[in-house]
Design an enzyme around this catalytic site. Structure first.
Site, PDB file in Angstrom:
ATOM      1  N   TYR A   1      16.515  13.585  38.835  1.00  0.00           N
ATOM      2  CA  TYR A   1      15.793  12.372  39.246  1.00  0.00           C
ATOM      3  C   TYR A   1      14.412  12.234  38.609  1.00  0.00           C
ATOM      4  O   TYR A   1      13.524  11.595  39.172  1.00  0.00           O
ATOM      5  CB  TYR A   1      15.703  12.283  40.776  1.00  0.00           C
ATOM      6  CG  TYR A   1      17.057  12.363  41.428  1.00  0.00           C
ATOM      7  CD1 TYR A   1      17.927  11.284  41.383  1.00  0.00           C
ATOM      8  CD2 TYR A   1      17.482  13.538  42.044  1.00  0.00           C
ATOM      9  CE1 TYR A   1      19.188  11.358  41.953  1.00  0.00           C
ATOM     10  CE2 TYR A   1      18.747  13.624  42.618  1.00  0.00           C
ATOM     11  CZ  TYR A   1      19.589  12.536  42.568  1.00  0.00           C
ATOM     12  OH  TYR A   1      20.849  12.610  43.127  1.00  0.00           O
ATOM     13  N   ALA A   2      14.224  12.793  37.440  1.00  0.00           N
ATOM     14  CA  ALA A   2      12.951  12.656  36.713  1.00  0.00           C
ATOM     15  C   ALA A   2      12.991  11.342  35.936  1.00  0.00           C
ATOM     16  O   ALA A   2      13.139  11.316  34.711  1.00  0.00           O
ATOM     17  CB  ALA A   2      12.721  13.849  35.788  1.00  0.00           C
ATOM     18  N   ASN A   3      12.886  10.258  36.685  1.00  0.00           N
ATOM     19  CA  ASN A   3      12.981   8.906  36.138  1.00  0.00           C
ATOM     20  C   ASN A   3      11.979   8.013  36.844  1.00  0.00           C
ATOM     21  O   ASN A   3      11.752   8.165  38.045  1.00  0.00           O
ATOM     22  CB  ASN A   3      14.378   8.319  36.380  1.00  0.00           C
ATOM     23  CG  ASN A   3      15.495   9.221  35.923  1.00  0.00           C
ATOM     24  OD1 ASN A   3      15.612   9.517  34.746  1.00  0.00           O
ATOM     25  ND2 ASN A   3      16.313   9.673  36.859  1.00  0.00           N
TER      26      ASN A   3
ATOM     27  N   ASP B   1      15.030  10.977  32.287  1.00  0.00           N
ATOM     28  CA  ASP B   1      15.501  12.287  31.866  1.00  0.00           C
ATOM     29  C   ASP B   1      16.656  12.112  30.880  1.00  0.00           C
ATOM     30  O   ASP B   1      17.065  10.991  30.572  1.00  0.00           O
ATOM     31  CB  ASP B   1      15.892  13.129  33.084  1.00  0.00           C
ATOM     32  CG  ASP B   1      16.990  12.505  33.947  1.00  0.00           C
ATOM     33  OD1 ASP B   1      17.864  11.784  33.415  1.00  0.00           O
ATOM     34  OD2 ASP B   1      16.974  12.748  35.167  1.00  0.00           O
TER      35      ASP B   1
ATOM     36  N   HIS C   1       3.737  -9.380  31.356  1.00  0.00           N
ATOM     37  CA  HIS C   1       3.503  -9.165  32.780  1.00  0.00           C
ATOM     38  C   HIS C   1       4.818  -9.070  33.547  1.00  0.00           C
ATOM     39  O   HIS C   1       5.691  -9.912  33.380  1.00  0.00           O
ATOM     40  CB  HIS C   1       2.650 -10.305  33.332  1.00  0.00           C
ATOM     41  CG  HIS C   1       2.199 -10.085  34.730  1.00  0.00           C
ATOM     42  ND1 HIS C   1       2.046 -11.110  35.622  1.00  0.00           N
ATOM     43  CD2 HIS C   1       1.863  -8.960  35.410  1.00  0.00           C
ATOM     44  CE1 HIS C   1       1.635 -10.630  36.780  1.00  0.00           C
ATOM     45  NE2 HIS C   1       1.520  -9.320  36.671  1.00  0.00           N
TER      46      HIS C   1
END
EC number: 5.4.99.62
Length: 139
Positions: free
Chosen positions: A128-130, A28, A20
């Site tokens: 910014y593909a994160n 990327d 949890h």
């Protein structure tokens, strides 16, 4: 042979080990990853696997309570952002709970990513593909 979505043994183990509030970064090909941080490097070549296809598969096995994105994705990569948010909204419906969405500047995102339990590197080559997925509990 496993019959669930994630066939990669290392990635499957990482997902199974999350507790949890643990973070899992999906990134990327260009996001810096500290050498001491656990990394599942799936990148084969430019675009393979894509960020969104990797995220889609991970979301089939991970209960998510919140996500973190870089603020810059809104301007630099709105198509990826929109598709990601659609996936998160669909997941929230499936889970029966809202998923908190938080944005921070990219420099803060990188610091928070360094604190994630593991990073999954894709072949994505768009800005910014994160995302950092924070594990929830299904009960």
């Amino acid at each position: 042979m496993k019959k669930t979505a994630v066939l990669n043994a290392q990635l499957s183990g990482v997902i199974a080990s999350l507790g949890h509030t643990d973070g899992l970064t999906i990134c990327d090909a260009g996001l810096p990853i500290p050498s001491e941080q656990q990394c599942v490097d799936l990148a084969l070549t430019k675009g393979i696997p894509s960020f969104l296809s990797t995220l889609e598969v991970v979301l089939t096995e991970l209960f998510v309570e919140r996500i973190l994105l870089a603020e810059e994705i809104k301007q630099a990569n709105p198509t990826i952002e929109q598709q990601l948010l659609e996936m998160i909204n669909k997941l929230a419906q499936t889970q029966g709970r809202q998923i908190e969405i938080e944005y921070v500047v990219h420099s803060e995102f990188k610091q928070r990513s360094n604190q994630a339990k593991a990073v999954v590197r894709t072949g994505e080559c768009s800005p910014y593909a994160n995302v950092i997925l924070y594990s929830g509990v299904p009960f």
